[in-house]
Design an enzyme around this catalytic site. Structure first.
Site, PDB file in Angstrom:
ATOM      1  N   GLU A   1       2.624   5.129  -3.918  1.00  0.00           N
ATOM      2  CA  GLU A   1       2.572   6.169  -4.923  1.00  0.00           C
ATOM      3  C   GLU A   1       3.889   6.764  -5.073  1.00  0.00           C
ATOM      4  O   GLU A   1       4.283   7.132  -6.257  1.00  0.00           O
ATOM      5  CB  GLU A   1       1.655   7.112  -4.792  1.00  0.00           C
ATOM      6  CG  GLU A   1       0.085   6.564  -4.750  1.00  0.00           C
ATOM      7  CD  GLU A   1      -0.344   5.614  -3.494  1.00  0.00           C
ATOM      8  OE1 GLU A   1       0.424   5.930  -2.405  1.00  0.00           O
ATOM      9  OE2 GLU A   1      -1.176   4.943  -3.630  1.00  0.00           O
TER      10      GLU A   1
ATOM     11  N   ASP B   1       0.826  -1.104  -0.110  1.00  0.00           N
ATOM     12  CA  ASP B   1      -0.051  -0.183  -0.004  1.00  0.00           C
ATOM     13  C   ASP B   1       0.859   1.417   0.105  1.00  0.00           C
ATOM     14  O   ASP B   1       2.011   1.084   0.083  1.00  0.00           O
ATOM     15  CB  ASP B   1      -0.760   0.033   1.343  1.00  0.00           C
ATOM     16  CG  ASP B   1      -1.992   0.791   1.049  1.00  0.00           C
ATOM     17  OD1 ASP B   1      -2.390   1.641   0.393  1.00  0.00           O
ATOM     18  OD2 ASP B   1      -2.866   0.765   2.238  1.00  0.00           O
TER      19      ASP B   1
ATOM     20  N   ASP C   1      -9.160   4.341  -1.493  1.00  0.00           N
ATOM     21  CA  ASP C   1     -10.025   4.594  -0.267  1.00  0.00           C
ATOM     22  C   ASP C   1     -11.221   5.257  -0.716  1.00  0.00           C
ATOM     23  O   ASP C   1     -11.472   6.508  -0.610  1.00  0.00           O
ATOM     24  CB  ASP C   1      -9.348   5.404   0.708  1.00  0.00           C
ATOM     25  CG  ASP C   1      -7.988   4.781   1.430  1.00  0.00           C
ATOM     26  OD1 ASP C   1      -7.931   3.492   1.206  1.00  0.00           O
ATOM     27  OD2 ASP C   1      -7.270   5.398   1.810  1.00  0.00           O
TER      28      ASP C   1
END
Ligand SMILES: *[C@@H]1O[C@H](CO)[C@@H](O)[C@H](O)[C@H]1NC(C)=O
Ligand SMILES: *[C@@H]1O[C@H](CO)[C@@H](O)[C@H](O)[C@H]1NC(C)=O
Ligand SMILES: *[C@@H]1O[C@H](CO)[C@@H](O)[C@H](O)[C@H]1NC(C)=O
Length: 961
Positions: A546, A543, A620
């Site tokens: 980015e 996770d 999310d």
């Protein structure tokens, strides 16, 4: 100047971040727009839009400054080389080497670079020692094949002065027409132009220039305010290479629809972006970012980026792939088609004009001429790779939340799923399982016994997924951070020191997986003796890759950070997340010598090529109907862009869904290729067994429907893994000639099964209108109600306990009907085949089966059957290729039989029939099996059931009706 922040400043930022986070659980909060740039706040975006505006305003007076010098052109072995010159205001000509590669696949690739930067003949500012070239290594990470040149490409005999024309593609049926001045490149198939580059003259390659300070009291002739440095949200980007963006307009004449370029929370058919009613004001942005509380119907960037676009019109599809890893924006407008004498009446009503701009790197664009969506998926997949064939468990149901708080909690959830007889395959651990957010550790208080926990899961063949993020806690005595620093494997700041930012653990460093040594190291961390407490049934979730940096510009890394090879973060940003996932993937392959099982990795950030490494989810989202509805267009666009193993958090991440929303979300989620429930730490528990009746039963039924169809899903994954075709397919893939379906993104087909689904995604709705494109009969999945009529809408009832699912005539659907606790426990279960007859009484379908976990399938260890029903005879034929493992696999599957055949739309004369004749290959004699016929009534189709035909799933056989 953005100097390093004090610890106190960082702490304040971090605490304010936590406060912000706490607010997110309140309903109806929305994205913090001020945290993310609009086009006008991004220097190169603004410059390129202004450039386009000037071109448009100048009309026929616009003189694009790029031309090809014909004397430099040569064509050899499939490559065309030449020099393009850009004439600048001083009259100087900037030399830009051009290469067009004609590939065997029929794709063409256009690369334009800048000679001065290639030769390093430039000066960097601030005494920087980063690389001087434009970034040219995106190919190294994204592309894995398909680059073989088509040596047969030749200059076209029909020459014309001022033009270079090359015949290429299948049987040299394609034509590239390159106009020298001003430079324009167009691509023809069947005598018609389908893609044009620089047709509108927006090509802009910002050449290198030294910074010249204007004399005191004067301004520079051009607006240089964003050339040499740029500030946003209190961060300053130092831009040692000055302005270096690349931009190009790409036009699809006669094409009204374009799709792809995920990730955006928007419709599947992309909107116009230059304002006007129903249009966006900003371009679609691709700059991987952790966007909290993202908003719907927006061109804002999200977590991942795939710069691949498809354009579609009646009976024709083409596409482009913009290979660039820097921040990228894409403007889209749709103009009235100019009448084209060559168009043979095929043109759509509109022409889509796109404009692409990236902050740095080479101009590198692939052009695909289709001719259909399947061909685009295949050719694009040859370049960037196909979806990894996942383990069987990975396509079953995943149960996640932030967080299951102790190992006992996990075991209790596991027991309760069993108590309530709800199947699931995987339970997940979010960040709280770690010891103080130090990845590769367990919290000794809350997870004292990872082995006991995983042994319990393993007993019913269930798996555990644990999160590992690429930010590593900067804490003395944490061995992983000591190794990272000691081996110098972290991402650097612009001064060449290890970069320090804030994420979950507080002060953190980031692993730089562009560095081969960092890849090897990261891989090694997953070995069982290094990551203690993990076993063969532990898999990984990457996770925040980015990367998310809480105190960084736009919640990510400064662009002037430095990676291995002295490339700026600016150049590689969108690829960064993929390099981490890849290293994790490789680490799982190698974590134990001699154990060959397929990895499973979930990622939030992605780029072109990440489909080779695992699954993605849409990040999310929120427990709201709008987010449920948006999940399907997002998942469909992932498939269009070659990364179909996609899903959204079932139930919505932020907020507490009402029971009806949760039910509808499960009924939709079972059609996501990646099917996982997930929830924020501040939400109430919402495992299916907690929902009470009737919701629990309805949700269980939905999950069981997913499990029943796992053979069909696995077959669809296999197709994607060899041809790139999406797993859930939009209407235009199946009916490319029916314009009514081109923008449809709320109904879709599952693989090649003919299963057509339109989930309910709005409150208090008890029916849906399904559009049927073809004149085939469709049957309700559950009660066989007949729907027929092409180009018509049909009302299908959808009370809360029903998912609207139809079966298109002409298919054979493989199922497993026995409910089990997990997919692993279904391995030896018998199959049911559902034969859905078409108007002529025929049907066909395929089934792919392998061990669902290892790599024997690469050596022929699989079953691949074609089922054909024609002239009252049903046969199973082998379409597999033989390999060294085939026989052993078939032997292991010898007892797996077909227990039931259901024929829908059975002819009335079967009423007289009591048995069918079964002839299995190798059997001494034919046998009989009982047939039960049920006549048609009340709009429901007649059907027949053959009980226990007792033929092997791996065998060839024939059944005569
Ligand atoms: C379009 O495709 C359909 C289905 O493949 C075909 O029947 C039709 O002839 C095609 N039309 C044109 C104009 O090519
Ligand atoms: C994936 O890892 C392998 C080494 O295991 C490396 O050769 C390759 O370049 C990596 N690819 C990406 C996209 O990171
Ligand atoms: C049914 O048969 C007719 C005549 O052979 C053919 O034109 C049609 O395409 C067939 N339908 C299907 C669905 O195959």
């Amino acid at each position: 100047m953005a100097g390093p922040r004090s610890v106190k400043q960082q702490l304040v930022l971090f605490l304010s971040f936590l406060t912000i986070l706490a607010c997110f659980v309140l309903p109806a909060v929305s994205v913090k727009h001020e945290n993310f740039k609009t086009c006008s706040q991004s220097g190169f975006c603004k410059r390129n839009r202004a450039y386009a505006d000037e071109a448009i305003a100048s009309g026929s007076n616009w003189k694009p400054p790029y031309e090809l010098d014909p004397s430099t052109v040569e064509l050899k072995n499939g490559y065309l080389h030449g020099i393009v010159s850009k004439t600048i205001k001083s009259g100087e000509k900037i030399r830009l080497p051009l290469t067009v590669s004609f590939l065997e696949s029929g794709a063409a690739r256009v690369v334009l670079d800048e000679e001065k930067r290639i030769k390093g003949d430039i000066e960097l500012r601030h005494g920087s020692n980063i690389r001087k070239e434009r970034y040219n290594e995106a190919e190294k990470w994204a592309i894995v094949g398909g680059l073989a040149p088509n040596k047969a490409a030749v200059f076209s005999p029909e020459s014309e002065t001022g033009y270079t024309k090359v015949q290429y593609g299948p049987e040299n049926q394609y034509l590239m027409v390159l106009r020298h001045a001003p430079l324009e490149i167009s691509f023809q198939r069947d005598g018609e132009t389908h893609v044009k580059l620089n047709d509108r003259g927006f090509l802009n390659l910002e050449h290198w220039r030294p910074k010249v300070d204007a004399p005191e009291g004067e301004t520079t002739p051009e607006d240089e305010s964003t050339w040499w440095e740029e500030s946003f949200g209190g961060n300053t980007d130092s831009k040692p290479k000055g302005p270096e963006s690349v931009a190009l307009d790409i036009t699809f004449p006669g094409y009204e629809h374009v799709y792809g370029i995920p990730e955006h929370a928007d419709s599947m058919s992309l909107r116009e972006t230059r304002g006007g009613s129903g249009n966006h004001e900003d371009p679609y942005r691709l700059y991987n970012s952790d966007v909290f509380e993202y908003e719907l119907n927006s061109p804002m960037t999200l977590y991942g980026a795939i710069p691949f676009m498809q354009a579609h019109r009646k009976n024709s599809s083409v596409g482009v792939f913009w290979l660039n890893a820097a921040e990228t924006w894409i403007d889209i407008v749709k103009a009235k088609s100019t009448s084209n004498p060559l168009s043979l009446g095929l043109s759509g009503k509109k022409t889509t004009q796109t404009h692409w701009f990236s902050e740095s790197g080479q101009l590198d664009v692939f052009v695909f001429l289709g001719p259909n969506p399947q061909a685009l998926s295949k050719t694009y997949g040859e370049l960037t790779g196909y979806t990894q064939l996942p383990q069987q468990f990975a396509i079953a149901y995943h149960q996640c939340r932030w967080n299951y708080v102790t190992d006992e909690d996990v075991k209790e959830v596991d027991r309760r799923f069993d108590r309530y007889q709800i199947p699931y395959d995987v339970i997940w651990l979010d960040i709280e399982y770690t010891d103080g957010k130090k990845y590769f550790t367990w919290d000794p208080m809350t997870f004292p016994d990872p082995k006991g926990m995983q042994d319990q899961l393993d007993a019913s063949e269930r798996k555990l997924v644990a999160i590992i993020d690429p930010h590593l806690k900067n804490e003395n005595g944490y061995p992983i951070i000591d190794e990272l620093k000691g081996k110098d494997l972290g991402i650097k700041n612009k001064d060449g020191n290890i970069y320090d930012g804030w994420c979950w653990p507080g002060s953190s460093h980031w692993v730089d997986c562009f560095n081969p040594a960092a890849i090897s190291w990261w891989k090694s961390l997953y070995s069982y003796d290094k990551f203690k407490g993990t076993f063969h049934n532990t898999f990984i979730w990457n996770d925040m890759n980015e990367p998310s940096v809480f105190n960084g510009p736009e919640t990510t890394m400064p662009k002037d950070n430095i990676h291995y090879g002295n490339w700026e973060h600016r150049d590689v940003h969108n690829i960064n997340g993929m390099t981490v996932v890849n290293a994790t993937f490789q680490g799982l392959v190698e974590r134990k010598k001699g154990q060959l099982q397929r990895p499973f990795v979930l990622t939030r950030s992605f780029y072109a090529g990440t489909q080779r490494m695992g699954a993605m989810w849409t990040g999310d989202n929120q427990a709201e109907w709008g987010h449920l509805a948006m999940s399907m267009p997002m998942v469909l666009n992932q498939g269009i862009a070659g990364f179909p193993f996609a899903g959204a958090d079932v139930g919505g991440f932020f907020g507490n869904p009402d029971k009806d929303l949760l039910v509808r979300w499960y009924q939709t989620g079972i059609w996501y290729p990646f099917f996982r429930a997930h929830a924020h730490i501040d939400t109430r528990r919402r495992e299916p067994y907690l929902t009470g009746e009737p919701f629990m039963q309805i949700i269980s039924q939905a999950i069981r429907l997913r499990y029943q169809l796992l053979p069909a899903w696995y077959t669809a994954f296999h197709e994607a893994s060899v041809s790139g075709i999406p797993i859930v397919r939009p209407q235009y893939y199946i009916h490319p000639e029916d314009e009514h379906g081109f923008a449809m993104d709320d109904q879709f087909y599952l693989g090649s099964t003919g299963i057509l689904v339109k989930p309910v995604v709005a409150k208090d709705q008890d029916s849906v209108d399904i559009y049927l494109s073809d004149n085939e009969k469709y049957y309700d999945y559950f009660d066989y109600t007949i729907y027929q009529g092409s180009r018509k809408w049909h009302k299908v009832p959808a009370p809360l306990d029903k998912v609207p699912v139809l079966m298109q005539g002409g298919h054979v659907i493989p199922r497993k009907d026995r409910p089990r606790r997990s997919s692993g426990l279904m391995r030896w279960d018998p199959y049911t085949l559902v034969v859905v007859l078409d108007e002529n009484g025929s049907a066909d379908g395929t089934l792919y089966v392998d061990d669902g976990e290892g790599y024997d399938y690469e050596k022929g260890g699989y079953i691949h059957r074609q089922f054909i029903f024609v002239d009252s005879t049903f046969v199973s034929e082998d379409i597999g290729t033989k390999g060294p493992k085939t026989d052993a696999y078939l032997k292991s599957m010898a007892d797996v039989r077909i227990e039931k055949i259901v024929v829908i739309g059975a002819p009335a004369e079967w009423e007289q029939k009591e048995t069918v004749t079964v002839i299995e290959d190798g059997a001494k004699e034919a046998t009989k099996a009982v047939l039960q016929f049920t006549g048609s009534k009340n709009g429901k189709a007649a059907f027949a059931v053959v009980k226990n035909p007792n033929v092997g799933i791996g065998k060839s056989w024939k059944i005569e009706f």
